[in-house]
Design an enzyme around this catalytic site. Structure first.
Site, PDB file in Angstrom:
ATOM      1  N   SER A   1      34.989  31.721  42.538  1.00 39.49           N
ATOM      2  CA  SER A   1      34.752  32.927  42.528  1.00 39.49           C
ATOM      3  C   SER A   1      35.852  33.627  43.215  1.00 39.49           C
ATOM      4  CB  SER A   1      33.432  33.291  43.402  1.00 39.49           C
ATOM      5  OG  SER A   1      33.285  34.543  43.749  1.00 39.49           O
TER       6      SER A   1
ATOM      7  N   TYR B   1      28.757  32.912  51.373  1.00 39.44           N
ATOM      8  CA  TYR B   1      29.191  32.604  49.831  1.00 39.44           C
ATOM      9  C   TYR B   1      30.655  32.307  49.769  1.00 39.44           C
ATOM     10  CZ  TYR B   1      29.579  33.150  44.786  1.00 39.44           C
ATOM     11  OH  TYR B   1      29.856  33.402  43.254  1.00 39.44           O
TER      12      TYR B   1
END
Lengths: 254, 440
Positions: free
Chosen positions: A146, A159
């Site tokens: 990501s 995250y």
């Protein structure tokens, strides 16, 4: 009249880790269209069964198998890989958990689950697959990481740190295997309209569909790449974000 | 709070929108959330897909579950779109047996509105081809409904506007087609009588629809272009592609057009050109791709923006055969007198449908798009009164303006529908802005 692709036993095979995610479904469907045999690995076997039925209904004569896998149960990875019908030609790992940043700050167990889901589980599983691919002499490993892993931000660093770990791991794995025919590709999708981002206000031009992500990944079968942003607009954005000095960055609200 | 206005963008509505990612979650939401209705792609024109208190976004229920090429029966979750179905199955030689005017609609929405297409007078509505459906009820039950199983609930759910429960999935028949092309013939009707006569012919084509110039007056009142279509055979197709892919996103309306651009003069000019262009093709046969025949407006993204920020009202009524021509003449006369422009006026023949609350009945249906303005509402009530007087009714999927009295007068099975909702305990639990407005 109706064209059917013959699917023989020597069709190439794909393993999708996180097969019930929107991206996982889209990747599986794209490969099924190309005539590949599909194995969906997911924690919720019933949901995976529905997704497999969906692909079989959409793609005539598609072959889709479903396997149980919990990315947090790292001890089961060996048995899971031994239980596959065949060692896949390509593995695409789309496992991820955005989680709730504030809850993760307060609850260490929850934070650990977010980190382990995004980093530990995928890294350990891909390492085992890399070994088997290396023994065979070839294979393609696609890890979906990501842009959140490119730099830690207040809004999602639990995250983001997991994804940063995964990005680093994939980079090292790629480095180690560069002399072999095992390829390792890191995919950074940017914003994607999925269950994980439902209800979030996403910037239209920077937001991809799961199908667009899947198309970029499927294209990797015939195109060499190391690290890709699904929408190219993300590359300059993240280059700038990475280049901002920390003394400045720490005061920004991004 | 999400903008939940219908496709006509009148009335403007907003509310909380929750998403269900699988059928279990949709069933759970149905049991938990009061004043709920499911929503697909928001193509109902008025307030049908907006919950009284809560709205359930069903578009993530997008899995196709099974297909049997022998019977043509497709089983799919309620959020699967018609566009998706066609793109998967047309290349395999299958096409839905009934399609509405846009393909950006969901299976659940097509059942709840019991949508009809240009072939309804021959082949029935979408609901006529549903074999069974799974319905989630507010009391946590999930029941299978068909003509043999929970038959009353099945009949009430077909055309029931989502007010009997949340449709989770359904099995319905597709038909075999040899190509994705339509053999289209344009017929010209110089006035309303001719149009009615052409639409009522018994040797009619499989697909028939008329575009009607609502602003034409005097001897040309009701002048129309009637499109007839049949699925083309491979021999009739000149292209290499027997199953052409749809044109997408070629053109669109990027932003709201200023309201003044659409007025009696501009619409009259448009209609004049459109009619004359069509009339030049009178009785000619052309082979056209499926998307331009069935879904001409899908080629123009956001076409609803041409009506400007105030939105528009779509009004669709059906009038029984005996009075159809006289009442339509009266309706057209009042519209052209008021100069309320409508590009998109469609006249079609309908046959009875099987759902308790289905719209179609024997007769002729007229669908009009009219830009919203304050002076429109009294005109629509006048038209509603004429329709009710003639024993007709209004289509709920298009409706945004009719009164509870008009509605009650048009739907003879309303009492049964109400009783069934009461017996099931869904009254007030399954509720939309439409059901509130119409006193359901």
């Amino acid at each position: 009249m109706t064209e059917t692709t013959p699917r023989t036993n020597n069709a190439r095979s794909l393993l999708v880790i996180g097969g019930t995610s929107d991206m996982g479904r889209a990747v599986a469907a794209a490969y099924a269209e190309m005539g590949w045999t599909i194995a969906l690995a997911a924690r919720d076997i019933e949901a995976a069964g529905r997704d497999a039925a969906d692909i079989r209904t959409r793609v005539e004569a598609a072959r889709v198998a479903v396997h149980h896998l919990d990315i947090l149960e790292t001890d089961t990875f060996g048995a899971f890989l031994d239980g596959l019908d065949t060692l896949p030609d390509t593995v695409v790992c789309v496992v991820g958990m955005l989680g709730d940043q504030e809850r993760a700050q307060d609850d260490p167990h929850y934070a650990a689950r977010v980190m382990r889901t995004n980093f530990e589980g995928p890294a350990l599983l891909l390492e085992m697959l890399a070994r088997r691919f290396a023994d065979r002499g070839r294979g393609l490993i696609v890890g979906v990481s990501s842009v959140a892993g490119d730099r830690g931000r207040a809004s999602n660093y639990v995250y983001g740190s997991g994804k940063a770990g995964l990005t680093a791991y994939l980079s090292g794995l790629r480095n180690r295997l560069s002399a072999t025919d095992v390829r390792v590709v890191t995919v950074k999708p940017g914003f994607v309209r999925t269950k994980m981002t439902a209800g979030m206000d996403l910037v239209g031009p920077l937001t991809a569909t799961p199908q667009a992500v899947a198309a970029r990944i499927a294209a990797l079968q015939s195109r060499r790449a190391d690290v890709i942003y699904v929408l190219r607009a993300w590359w300059p954005i993240m280059s700038i974000i990475r280049a901002i000095p920390e003394t400045v960055f720490k005061k920004l609200k991004l | 709070m999400k903008d939940l206005s219908g496709w006509g963008r009148y009335p403007r509505l907003s509310g909380p929108l929750g998403a269900a990612f699988d059928t279990d979650a949709a069933a759970e939401a149905t049991a938990r959330l009061p004043g709920l209705v499911a929503r697909g792609f928001g193509r109902a024109y008025g307030d049908a897909a907006v919950g009284r208190d809560n709205t359930l976004d069903a578009t993530a229920l997008d899995r196709m579950l099974a297909f049997d090429p022998e019977t043509g029966i497709l089983t799919a979750e309620a959020g699967v779109s018609l566009a998706d179905i066609i793109s998967v199955f047309l290349p395999r030689g299958f096409f839905p047996r009934a399609v509405p005017g846009t393909r950006f609609v969901s299976v659940g929405g097509m059942i709840a509105s019991d949508v009809h297409g240009k072939n309804q007078h021959v082949d029935g509505t979408f609901g006529d081809h549903v074999e069974w459906l799974m319905l989630a009820l507010p009391d946590e039950r999930v029941v299978r409904c068909s003509r043999d199983e929970n038959a009353d609930l099945f009949a009430a759910t077909i055309g029931g506007m989502g007010l009997t429960g949340t449709i989770l999935s359904a099995a319905f028949r597709l038909k075999r087609v040899e190509t994705g092309w339509i053999r289209q013939t344009t017929r010209v009707a110089g006035n309303l009588s001719e149009a009615v006569r052409l639409l009522n012919r018994t040797d009619t084509a499989s697909y028939t629809v008329a575009w009607i110039d609502v602003l034409a007056r005097g001897p040309s009142l009701g002048r129309s272009l009637i499109l007839e279509g049949e699925h083309a055979t491979p021999e009739q197709v000149e292209s290499d592609a027997l199953f052409p892919t749809p044109r997408t996103g070629r053109i669109g309306v990027p932003t709201d057009m200023p309201g003044w651009m659409l007025n009696a003069w501009s619409v009259r000019a448009f209609n004049e050109v459109y009619y004359r262009t069509g009339a030049r093709k009178a009785d000619c046969v052309t082979i056209v791709p499926w998307d331009s025949f069935f879904f001409p407006l899908d080629g123009v993204a956001h076409w609803n923006r041409i009506y400007g920020r105030r939105g528009f009202v779509q009004h669709q009524c059906v009038i029984p055969p005996a009075k159809a021509e006289a009442v339509l003449a009266e309706v057209l006369d009042r519209i052209s007198e008021k100069g309320v422009g409508s590009f998109l006026a469609v006249l079609k023949r309908l046959a009875p449908a099987s759902g308790l609350m289905s719209f179609p009945m024997e007769g002729l249906t007229l669908a009009l798009d009219m830009p919203f303005s304050e002076k429109l509402l009294p005109l629509l009530s006048e038209i509603d009164a004429l329709v009710v007087e003639a024993g007709g009714r209004m289509y709920l999927a298009k409706d945004a303006t009719q009164s509870a009295e008009t509605f009650a007068a048009g739907y003879p099975h309303l009492d049964r529908f109400r009783r069934l909702r009461g017996d099931l305990g869904v009254t007030g639990r399954m509720a939309s802005k439409l059901s509130e407005r119409l006193g359901l």
